[in-house]
Motif scaffolding. Structure first.
Motif, PDB file in Angstrom:
ATOM      1  N   LEU A   1       0.825  -1.202   0.000  1.00  0.00           N
ATOM      2  CA  LEU A   1       0.000   0.000   0.000  1.00  0.00           C
ATOM      3  C   LEU A   1       0.856   1.248   0.000  1.00  0.00           C
ATOM      4  O   LEU A   1       0.485   2.267  -0.562  1.00  0.00           O
TER       5      LEU A   1
ATOM      6  N   PHE B   1       1.667   1.765  -3.576  1.00  0.00           N
ATOM      7  CA  PHE B   1       0.550   2.367  -4.302  1.00  0.00           C
ATOM      8  C   PHE B   1       0.375   3.819  -3.905  1.00  0.00           C
ATOM      9  O   PHE B   1       0.107   4.679  -4.741  1.00  0.00           O
TER      10      PHE B   1
ATOM     11  N   THR C   1       0.444   6.752  -6.540  1.00  0.00           N
ATOM     12  CA  THR C   1      -0.734   7.602  -6.701  1.00  0.00           C
ATOM     13  C   THR C   1      -0.421   9.041  -6.308  1.00  0.00           C
ATOM     14  O   THR C   1      -0.844   9.987  -6.958  1.00  0.00           O
TER      15      THR C   1
ATOM     16  N   ASP D   1       1.544   0.594  14.325  1.00  0.00           N
ATOM     17  CA  ASP D   1       1.351   0.459  12.895  1.00  0.00           C
ATOM     18  C   ASP D   1       0.584   1.625  12.283  1.00  0.00           C
ATOM     19  O   ASP D   1       0.439   1.721  11.083  1.00  0.00           O
ATOM     20  N   LEU D   2       0.076   2.492  13.155  1.00  0.00           N
ATOM     21  CA  LEU D   2      -0.712   3.601  12.638  1.00  0.00           C
ATOM     22  C   LEU D   2       0.115   4.491  11.725  1.00  0.00           C
ATOM     23  O   LEU D   2      -0.412   5.230  10.919  1.00  0.00           O
TER      24      LEU D   2
ATOM     25  N   TYR E   1       1.692   3.598   9.239  1.00  0.00           N
ATOM     26  CA  TYR E   1       1.357   3.258   7.855  1.00  0.00           C
ATOM     27  C   TYR E   1       0.027   3.877   7.469  1.00  0.00           C
ATOM     28  O   TYR E   1      -0.162   4.345   6.353  1.00  0.00           O
ATOM     29  N   ALA E   2      -0.885   3.848   8.434  1.00  0.00           N
ATOM     30  CA  ALA E   2      -2.205   4.422   8.169  1.00  0.00           C
ATOM     31  C   ALA E   2      -2.095   5.903   7.853  1.00  0.00           C
ATOM     32  O   ALA E   2      -2.802   6.414   6.988  1.00  0.00           O
TER      33      ALA E   2
ATOM     34  N   LEU F   1      -1.546   6.556   4.340  1.00  0.00           N
ATOM     35  CA  LEU F   1      -2.719   6.314   3.515  1.00  0.00           C
ATOM     36  C   LEU F   1      -3.747   7.429   3.666  1.00  0.00           C
ATOM     37  O   LEU F   1      -4.394   7.829   2.694  1.00  0.00           O
ATOM     38  N   VAL F   2      -3.856   7.955   4.889  1.00  0.00           N
ATOM     39  CA  VAL F   2      -4.776   9.075   5.094  1.00  0.00           C
ATOM     40  C   VAL F   2      -4.334  10.261   4.247  1.00  0.00           C
ATOM     41  O   VAL F   2      -5.133  10.915   3.581  1.00  0.00           O
TER      42      VAL F   2
ATOM     43  N   LEU G   1      -2.710  10.155   1.548  1.00  0.00           N
ATOM     44  CA  LEU G   1      -3.024   9.837   0.159  1.00  0.00           C
ATOM     45  C   LEU G   1      -4.473  10.187  -0.160  1.00  0.00           C
ATOM     46  O   LEU G   1      -4.767  10.853  -1.159  1.00  0.00           O
ATOM     47  N   ILE G   2      -5.376   9.762   0.721  1.00  0.00           N
ATOM     48  CA  ILE G   2      -6.794  10.010   0.453  1.00  0.00           C
ATOM     49  C   ILE G   2      -7.083  11.507   0.451  1.00  0.00           C
ATOM     50  O   ILE G   2      -7.790  12.026  -0.417  1.00  0.00           O
TER      51      ILE G   2
ATOM     52  N   LEU H   1      -5.913  13.047  -2.768  1.00  0.00           N
ATOM     53  CA  LEU H   1      -6.782  12.744  -3.905  1.00  0.00           C
ATOM     54  C   LEU H   1      -7.981  13.674  -3.942  1.00  0.00           C
ATOM     55  O   LEU H   1      -8.518  13.976  -5.004  1.00  0.00           O
ATOM     56  N   MET H   2      -8.403  14.123  -2.751  1.00  0.00           N
ATOM     57  CA  MET H   2      -9.561  15.013  -2.720  1.00  0.00           C
ATOM     58  C   MET H   2      -9.242  16.347  -3.376  1.00  0.00           C
ATOM     59  O   MET H   2     -10.069  16.914  -4.075  1.00  0.00           O
TER      60      MET H   2
ATOM     61  N   PRO I   1      -6.548  15.262  -7.619  1.00  0.00           N
ATOM     62  CA  PRO I   1      -6.699  13.867  -8.035  1.00  0.00           C
ATOM     63  C   PRO I   1      -5.615  13.402  -8.997  1.00  0.00           C
ATOM     64  O   PRO I   1      -5.365  12.213  -9.096  1.00  0.00           O
TER      65      PRO I   1
ATOM     66  N   GLY J   1      -2.563  13.720  -8.648  1.00  0.00           N
ATOM     67  CA  GLY J   1      -1.305  13.470  -7.954  1.00  0.00           C
ATOM     68  C   GLY J   1      -0.405  14.691  -8.000  1.00  0.00           C
ATOM     69  O   GLY J   1      -0.729  15.702  -8.606  1.00  0.00           O
TER      70      GLY J   1
END
Lengths: 454, 324, 397
Positions: free
Chosen positions: A386, A389, A393, A425-426, A428-429, A432-433, A435-436, A439-440, A443, A445
């Motif tokens: 992830l 990705f 992204t 492990d957060l 890694y989260a 990802l947050v 990333l999201i 994207l908002m 988009p 990148g």
């Protein structure tokens, strides 16, 4: 193996299947041929059978820093001693029981190294005499709430600034290694439109092959790294030849192809377990010297790995920008139909991209196993998939340089998240947050071109 | 199509139409007596290239307007822009366009269609894995059964479904597709798909229909019937705007011709006058104006290659944008 | 014979296990996303986990079961909104990356020690802390329900079990026979009176078959105090209900819109439909089925973040493609076959492959390797699955 070209006339179906199996298994068979002895030592890991047995598995220390020689005792629901085990190099213990109930695990503090202590478990797991309670159900595997930390954990710890500096260094290291894998992922996406979920397994494969060559086979490390990269590149070549090109010719949709990569990834993960076992394997046994620069402490190997990574990425950049093949690749990335119409052999370019991507991912895998994860496991790649990705992204799908920038950003974010307050492990989260959120607002990148969709 | 009663007297009469348009100036961006679509200052850049740069355009209600131009003139991009499938680079910087009095500057593609301006695509978008009938029924507006709240309860939409089906059958009959209604759209020929797409667009009861190269890839026999259909739409009172590069087609059925070249509108007027226009000959016909451009056989290899390239390009762009 | 029977026992018990039903429900949701609408949701396990957490945490905080279920569903709705708003306007792969990421974020968060009071950290929430209200709803007692001399807990003698199996097979044969006769007769004489009897007969035969199967392969009580019958009844009842809802939805004009969007969004947009809204609705509905599946999934075990990770989503995809995407019963059939076939592979290789070649652990791993390869081969050679329509798939978009 089975992936070598067959005489024409055989049905393509057989070729695809054969190639598929061959690709998956070839490097592993190769690897296991020399790994028979190493496998025996990890075979004792308990596996729960539904409604018959249950397992209590755990590790003293953690996966990256296991503690050897600790005595762990299992107490039954009645408090009676059932079994004692002493952890080996992987720090693991594993009990098998045949009845459900409340068991307790006791760690002998005498056998712990002097600089370590057992962390007090959560109140609901606290058993008598410092033991740790576990609820066991048949058919399940449970892990006791066991954690160790160094005695001087808080005492005189590094200052916040030093921690940040250290994290930035680690972040750059992680970022550069991620970049090795994500540049290839991005190139594949750019030229074929495929999101390759099995790319993470290419990373793992790199570490596994290196483990087989260097640790088991006794090859010189650097020779092993080069050979691993070549073998992995070959898997990329054969994959495209035996699987992806035929699928493109069949006109299989991109979504379908993506699900094919998911299936491959699943099969590969379990193939790794099947052949190498479920535990962490080290590429080299000895540890590396630590270099201290100001507040930053990294192993020598880390600097070497970062250097190699930079070099390879520089090389990819040079090829993309300065050579005819690079131009052709970018042309295919921009617009395959147009590229084909202007006389570029698209299939050849894609073959090349697959080869390079798999090679880079394999190299990334070895280096990652050497300097970040301290060994390789069947799910090492999966854990960073992830992040890959996210990097791709973030940088803008399909742009190689974007992937590089994205990887560095993700590496820094992941490593800085810890000292800045994200537990466990957060971190890694957090990547990802981000990333999201990105994207908002953007988009396409960071470096992607704005393409109007819909 | 009796609902289409926006028709003003004389739309079916060629002479009356010609009369109506005769007062219109034959210059780019001229004012029309009763414009249904007005476009101002629309620009679209791709990288450094200005693909579309239209200062002003009006489209007259109730007639067939043809938008022609050499390949790469930006016709399809222009279509995408005004139907909400693309956003002008000049959005918010003076770009303005309105349909039937309603501003469309910030309107999404679906709302543009709801407002009554419905388009078809150059690369036909028949929904291959659905039947012809399902394709048609998707077109109908305001279906109660399309709301999630009502979908599960058949009695709430059964009656409307019947009406929609009836209307779809009528249209399919008109376009000679009725026997195909239970076939998958993917099994139709290229020309049949074009017809299906047009019929599906008509299911929405549009007041203006925009056809993107309706004749491309259609065999000559079907071309005639397609032309007939387009004319009959106009005679029903619908406004038609279509993109085409075949001069013959344009000459025969269009009431007004707009010429685009390099993103700009270079000429406007009735078909015969436009084709004599010096600017058009230079920009559009180029070195080939001696020959009959309606005849594809006369295109030399270079032009054919260029055409092929453009098709590939558009296909790729579409794949990149929409498909997944 | 005993080995064979025990293998069969494992396979059938997996086929009718509540977990299988739970995944089937989640796959039904995935079918709405992927099969009908073409949305690439690779985070269905995240929806399951959310539903499970939503229900379990609510119950542990003394909220009634019905409300707790509702809370789980509402959480999944909010999750859909958060995921869908930024991505549904973008190309499909963005949704894929965001859903898989979000599912992982949920898993990481659930495992955090900081939330141990709510989620139980990596240990998870123990079943007994939230299963009470569900068990107390049972009208079947404490798990000792019997049918004639047969009960559901203990294995009967081999003879009785073989007899049960034979009864089941006979019932199946009879069902096929009656159904065939019904079909062939149905075309000639479509009178109402005559067709009612075979229908009744079919229903009775089905019940007999299911009961015979259940009792010839008794399930030991699955580590919970829940009656095996009760959980299975509820789980499969929910599967049936989900199928019905999906059937009602997809035959409607709304369902037609979904398929239209799957084929070509732009075409649907050009017809004046609000594609974004419809996709969002599909994402929400499918996600709710996912959450419901997650709730059923934890009815017999515990809520553990790691048990609903990425792999579960991948299994769901395999099951969906196996059964046939965009069909009503495909997801259910796919889930049943997927899980029981994996057990079959595992047990067969466990029983007949010598340990020196494949250890017990390796048979487990081998079964998953087979799963992965089957997924690949399915997509390549039979993309329509078992129930899908080959004719429909012939046209590449």
């Amino acid at each position: 193996m089975k992936a070598c070209p067959r005489p024409p006339g055989l049905r393509r179906r057989t070729t695809v299947v054969g190639a598929l199996l061959g690709l998956l298994l070839a490097p592993l068979v190769l690897l296991v041929a020399g790994a028979g002895s190493a496998q025996a030592s990890v075979a004792t890991l308990c596996l729960a059978q539904p409604e018959q047995t249950a397992c209590i598995n755990g590790t003293v220390g953690n996966r990256t820093n296991p503690v050897e020689g600790v005595e762990v005792t299992l107490l039954g629901p009645d408090g009676a001693e059932i079994e004692s085990q002493t952890t080996e190099a992987d720090g693991k213990f594993s009990f098998q029981v045949e009845e459900a109930g409340e068991y307790a695990v006791l760690v002998d503090p005498e056998t712990l190294p002097d600089d370590l202590e057992i962390l007090e478990p959560a109140p609901r797991f606290q058993g008598p005499e410092g033991s740790i309670l576990v609820q066991v159900r048949l058919g399940q595997t449970v892990a006791p709430d066991l954690d160790v930390r160094s005695v001087d954990y808080d005492a005189g710890g590094a200052s916040f600034g030093d921690q940040i500096a250290q994290s930035i260094a680690q972040g750059l290291r992680l970022g550069l290694l991620l970049a090795l894998a994500s540049v290839g992922l991005s190139l594949i996406y750019g030229t074929t439109g495929l999101s390759n979920f099995a790319h993470a397994e290419q990373v793992t494969l790199g570490g596994m092959v290196a483990y087989g060559l260097v640790n088991v086979g006794g090859l010189n490390l650097w020779l092993g790294v080069v050979l691993t990269t070549l073998i992995c590149a070959a898997t990329g070549y054969l994959q495209d030849r035996g699987l992806w090109q035929p699928l493109r010719r069949r006109g299989l949709g991109l979504t379908q192809m993506m699900i094919v990569t998911i299936g491959l990834s699943l099969a590969a993960q379990y193939a790794f377990q099947f052949f190498v076992g479920a535990s962490q394997q080290k590429v080299v046994v000895e540890t590396f010297d630590v270099v201290e620069i100001g507040p930053v402490r990294l192993t020598e190997m880390s600097f070497v790995a970062m250097g190699i990574s930079l070099l390879m990425i520089g090389l990819v950049g040079f090829v993309l920008l300065r050579t005819r093949i690079g131009q052709a690749t970018r042309a295919v990335s921009d617009n395959p139909a147009l590229a084909a119409a202007s006389g570029i052999d698209v299939d050849k370019i894609i073959r090349l991209v697959w080869t390079a991507a798999a090679g880079l991912a394999g190299l990334g895998g070895v280096l990652y196993a050497l300097v970040v994860s301290n060994g390789i496991r069947w799910d090492t790649g999966m854990q960073i998939l992830l992040l890959l990705f996210a990097a791709v992204t973030l940088g803008g799908l399909g742009t190689a340089f974007g992937a590089f920038v994205g990887a560095i950003v993700i590496g820094l974010v992941v490593e800085l998240a810890g000292p800045l307050g994200a537990p466990g492990d957060l971190k890694y989260a957090v990547a990802l947050v981000i990333l999201i959120l990105l994207l908002m607002v953007r988009p396409q990148g960071l470096l992607g071109r704005a393409v109007r969709v819909g | 199509m009796s609902e289409q009663t926006t028709a003003t007297a004389g739309h079916a009469d060629p002479a009356a139409r010609r009369q109506m348009m005769s007062q219109v100036d034959r210059i780019p961006g001229s004012a029309k007596p009763d414009p249904i679509l007005r476009v101002d200052h629309i620009q679209r850049r791709f990288g450094g290239m200005m693909a579309v740069d239209v200062e002003h355009l009006e489209v007259q209600r109730g007639i067939i307007t043809a938008l022609i131009g050499p390949n790469g003139a930006g016709k399809t991009t222009f279509f995408n822009l005004i139907t909400g499938f693309d956003r002008p680079t000049s959005a918010g910087k003076g770009a303005h366009w309105a349909f039937d009095g309603a501003t469309l500057d910030k309107t999404s593609a679906s709302s543009v269609a709801k407002a009554g301006m419905v388009r078809t695509f150059q690369l036909t978008k028949a929904l291959s894995r659905m039947t012809v009938m399902d394709n048609m029924m998707l077109g109908a507006k305001d279906q109660g059964g399309e709301s999630l709240a009502k979908a599960m309860f058949r009695p709430l939409w059964r009656q409307q479904e019947r009406e929609v089906r009836h209307k779809a059958e009528e249209l399919l009959d008109r376009f000679k597709l009725l026997e195909k209604r239970d076939d998958y759209a993917g099994s139709l020929s290229g020309g049949q798909r074009k017809l299906l797409e047009m019929a599906r667009a008509l299911m929405t009861d549009p007041s203006m229909i925009m056809l993107d190269e309706p004749m491309a890839g259609v065999n000559p026999a079907l071309t005639q019937s397609l032309l007939g259909h387009i004319q009959s739409l106009r005679d029903d009172g619908m406004t038609v705007l279509f993109v085409e590069h075949d001069m013959h087609v344009v000459q025969h059925i269009s009431d007004w011709v707009v010429v685009m070249a390099e993103g700009r509108i270079v000429a406007e007027g009735p078909a015969d006058t436009v084709m004599a226009d010096k600017a058009v000959i230079d920009a559009y016909l180029g070195a080939h104006h001696e020959t009959d451009l309606g005849d594809d056989a006369l295109l030399d290899e270079g032009v054919a290659a260029a055409l092929e390239l453009e098709v590939a390009e558009e296909e790729a762009a579409r794949n990149q944008e929409g498909e997944r | 014979m005993d080995t064979f029977l025990s293998i069969l026992n494992s396979v059938v018990s997996e086929a009718i296990a509540p977990d299988t039903a739970a995944v089937a429900i989640a796959v039904i949701g995935l079918n709405i996303h992927f099969g009908f609408t073409g949305l690439l949701n690779i985070g269905q396990a995240g929806y399951m986990l959310l539903g499970a957490y939503g229900m379990a945490i609510s119950i542990t905080h003394d909220i009634p079961l019905a409300l707790a279920v509702l809370i789980g569903l509402v959480i999944s709705l909010i999750f859909s909104l958060i995921l869908g708003l930024p991505t549904l306007k973008l190309r499909g792969d963005y949704l894929a990356i965001v859903t898989i990421s979000a599912a992982e974020i949920i898993r990481y968060t659930g495992r955090l020690a900081a939330f141990e009071d709510f989620t139980g950290g990596s240990q998870g929430i123990f079943g007994k802390s939230y299963q009470g209200p569900f068990i107390s709803l049972s009208f079947l007692g404490d798990g000792s329900t019997t049918l004639l001399p047969l009960n559901y807990r203990e294995a009967g003698g081999t003879g009785a079990r073989i007899a049960g199996l034979l009864v089941a097979l006979a019932a199946l044969a009879a069902i096929v026979w009656v159904a065939k006769r019904m079909k062939s007769r149905g075309s000639d004489e479509p009178t109402v009176g005559t067709s009612a009897t075979p229908k009744l007969l079919l229903a009775v035969l089905s019940v007999v078959m299911v009961l015979a199967l259940f009792f010839s392969f008794p399930q030991s009580e699955p580590n919970t105090s829940v009656d095996g019958w009760w959980v299975r009844l509820v789980a499969w009842g929910l599967v049936g209900l989900s199928c019905l809802i999906v059937f009602l939805l997809v035959r409607s004009p709304w369902g037609r819109l979904l398929r239209g969007i799957r084929e070509d969004e732009d075409a649907i947009r050009s017809l004046g439909k609000n594609v974004f809204a419809i996709k969002m609705q599909a994402l929400i509905i499918g996600g709710m089925f996912g959450a419901l599946g997650g709730m059923v999934y934890v009815l017999t075990g515990s809520v553990q973040a790691d048990s609903m990770g990425r792999q579960l989503t991948f299994f769901a995809y395999t099951a969906l493609l196996l059964g046939g995407a965009a069909t009503i019963f495909g997801p259910v059939l796919g889930a049943i076959i997927f899980f029981s076939a994996r057990i079959l592979v595992r047990e067969m290789s466990g029983a007949y492959v010598p340990n020196s070649i494949m250890s017990d652990q390796q048979t487990e791993q081998f079964s998953y390797i087979v799963v992965g390869i089957v997924l690949v081969l399915l997509v390549i050679f039979r993309p329509q699955g078992i129930l899908g329509n080959k004719r429909e798939l012939r046209f590449h978009v």
